[in-house]
Write a protein that holds these residues in place. Structure first.
Motif, PDB file in Angstrom:
ATOM      1  N   UNK A  95       0.828  -1.219   0.000  1.00  0.00           N
ATOM      2  CA  UNK A  95       0.000   0.000   0.000  1.00  0.00           C
ATOM      3  C   UNK A  95       0.855   1.257   0.000  1.00  0.00           C
ATOM      4  N   UNK A  96       2.045   1.188   0.602  1.00  0.00           N
ATOM      5  CA  UNK A  96       2.953   2.342   0.665  1.00  0.00           C
ATOM      6  C   UNK A  96       4.009   2.327  -0.450  1.00  0.00           C
ATOM      7  N   UNK A  97       3.913   1.350  -1.367  1.00  0.00           N
ATOM      8  CA  UNK A  97       4.913   1.212  -2.435  1.00  0.00           C
ATOM      9  C   UNK A  97       6.324   1.081  -1.877  1.00  0.00           C
ATOM     10  N   UNK A  98       6.458   0.317  -0.796  1.00  0.00           N
ATOM     11  CA  UNK A  98       7.729   0.170  -0.097  1.00  0.00           C
ATOM     12  C   UNK A  98       8.267  -1.247  -0.290  1.00  0.00           C
ATOM     13  N   UNK A  99       9.137  -1.413  -1.264  1.00  0.00           N
ATOM     14  CA  UNK A  99       9.688  -2.731  -1.575  1.00  0.00           C
ATOM     15  C   UNK A  99      10.586  -3.265  -0.472  1.00  0.00           C
ATOM     16  N   UNK A 100      10.986  -2.426   0.463  1.00  0.00           N
ATOM     17  CA  UNK A 100      11.882  -2.871   1.530  1.00  0.00           C
ATOM     18  C   UNK A 100      11.211  -3.827   2.526  1.00  0.00           C
ATOM     19  N   UNK A 101       9.881  -3.932   2.458  1.00  0.00           N
ATOM     20  CA  UNK A 101       9.159  -4.826   3.373  1.00  0.00           C
ATOM     21  C   UNK A 101       8.208  -5.750   2.621  1.00  0.00           C
ATOM     22  N   UNK A 102       8.414  -5.883   1.327  1.00  0.00           N
ATOM     23  CA  UNK A 102       7.623  -6.791   0.497  1.00  0.00           C
ATOM     24  C   UNK A 102       8.438  -8.061   0.238  1.00  0.00           C
ATOM     25  N   UNK A 103       7.755  -9.160  -0.042  1.00  0.00           N
ATOM     26  CA  UNK A 103       8.470 -10.354  -0.500  1.00  0.00           C
ATOM     27  C   UNK A 103       8.743 -10.162  -1.989  1.00  0.00           C
ATOM     28  N   UNK A 104      10.008 -10.188  -2.342  1.00  0.00           N
ATOM     29  CA  UNK A 104      10.444  -9.890  -3.709  1.00  0.00           C
ATOM     30  C   UNK A 104      11.105 -11.130  -4.300  1.00  0.00           C
ATOM     31  N   UNK A 105      10.317 -12.151  -4.584  1.00  0.00           N
ATOM     32  CA  UNK A 105      10.849 -13.410  -5.100  1.00  0.00           C
ATOM     33  C   UNK A 105      11.537 -13.179  -6.430  1.00  0.00           C
ATOM     34  N   UNK A 106      12.676 -13.820  -6.615  1.00  0.00           N
ATOM     35  CA  UNK A 106      13.450 -13.614  -7.838  1.00  0.00           C
ATOM     36  C   UNK A 106      14.430 -14.759  -8.046  1.00  0.00           C
ATOM     37  N   UNK A 107      14.653 -15.102  -9.308  1.00  0.00           N
ATOM     38  CA  UNK A 107      15.693 -16.048  -9.661  1.00  0.00           C
ATOM     39  C   UNK A 107      17.036 -15.345  -9.702  1.00  0.00           C
ATOM     40  N   UNK A 108      18.015 -16.013 -10.274  1.00  0.00           N
ATOM     41  CA  UNK A 108      19.375 -15.479 -10.233  1.00  0.00           C
ATOM     42  C   UNK A 108      19.792 -14.671 -11.454  1.00  0.00           C
ATOM     43  N   UNK A 109      19.108 -14.773 -12.565  1.00  0.00           N
ATOM     44  CA  UNK A 109      19.558 -14.129 -13.801  1.00  0.00           C
ATOM     45  C   UNK A 109      18.852 -12.786 -14.019  1.00  0.00           C
ATOM     46  N   UNK A 110      18.967 -11.901 -13.087  1.00  0.00           N
ATOM     47  CA  UNK A 110      18.245 -10.627 -13.149  1.00  0.00           C
ATOM     48  C   UNK A 110      18.721  -9.711 -14.265  1.00  0.00           C
ATOM     49  N   UNK A 111      19.925  -9.903 -14.759  1.00  0.00           N
ATOM     50  CA  UNK A 111      20.466  -9.034 -15.819  1.00  0.00           C
ATOM     51  C   UNK A 111      19.647  -9.104 -17.096  1.00  0.00           C
ATOM     52  N   UNK A 112      18.844 -10.154 -17.250  1.00  0.00           N
ATOM     53  CA  UNK A 112      18.065 -10.338 -18.473  1.00  0.00           C
ATOM     54  C   UNK A 112      16.697  -9.661 -18.430  1.00  0.00           C
ATOM     55  N   UNK A 113      16.330  -9.094 -17.308  1.00  0.00           N
ATOM     56  CA  UNK A 113      15.005  -8.483 -17.197  1.00  0.00           C
ATOM     57  C   UNK A 113      14.912  -7.216 -18.023  1.00  0.00           C
ATOM     58  N   UNK A 114      13.756  -7.017 -18.612  1.00  0.00           N
ATOM     59  CA  UNK A 114      13.493  -5.827 -19.417  1.00  0.00           C
ATOM     60  C   UNK A 114      12.184  -5.201 -18.964  1.00  0.00           C
ATOM     61  N   UNK A 115      12.053  -3.926 -19.171  1.00  0.00           N
ATOM     62  CA  UNK A 115      10.864  -3.198 -18.744  1.00  0.00           C
ATOM     63  C   UNK A 115       9.757  -3.302 -19.790  1.00  0.00           C
TER      64      UNK A 115
END
Length: 144
Positions: A95-115
């Motif tokens: 609700x506060x747009x605060x990623x510091x307290x959200x669960x941010x599941x992610x794999x290891x190859x983040x360099x491949x992400x695109x917007x």
């Protein structure tokens, strides 16, 4: 996360692969905007295995919640109790747009992400690259 990985998995005998993180920043993704931005700003070094959000081990982006929990000296509750206990924290953070307290599941190859790339384009690019690499292998050498 890419055609190279897909081709390698197929060469090793897999019948398919599971891709998740690659689609979290796709145009059609329903992921929270703060989650998407955190993923796009992260590198492979920013991921950790944690049980602090759900009680089960999962890879995600390190954030303040995980750091504070790790420093607490406590152990996370078992699943699903930990997931239930952290639910209000995650909801308030969203609700506060605060990623510091959200669960941010992610794999290891983040360099491949695109917007905002359409999912169909991501699939097409992965398939085309894998096909190219596999046909290069059949031709007597690895595809470049």
């Amino acid at each position: 996360m890419d055609g190279r990985g897909l081709a390698a998995a197929l060469l090793l005998g897999a019948q398919g692969v599971q891709l998740g993180t690659r689609f979290l920043t796709a145009a059609e993704s329903g992921a929270h905007p703060a989650y998407k931005e955190a993923l796009l700003a992260a590198s492979e070094d920013d991921t950790v295995i944690t049980r602090w959000f759900s009680g089960r081990p999962a890879r995600g982006l390190r954030n303040r919640f995980i750091e504070a929990a790790e420093q607490s000296g406590l152990e996370p509750l078992p699943f699903p109790s930990q997931n239930t206990a952290t639910g209000p924290i995650r909801q308030a953070a969203a609700e506060r747009n605060d990623a510091q307290y959200m669960s941010l599941w992610a794999g290891q190859a983040l360099r491949l992400l695109t917007r905002d790339t359409p999912a169909a384009r991501i699939v097409r690019e992965i398939a085309d690259e894998a096909r190219s690499r596999l046909s290069g292998m059949a031709g007597g050498g690895p595809a470049e």
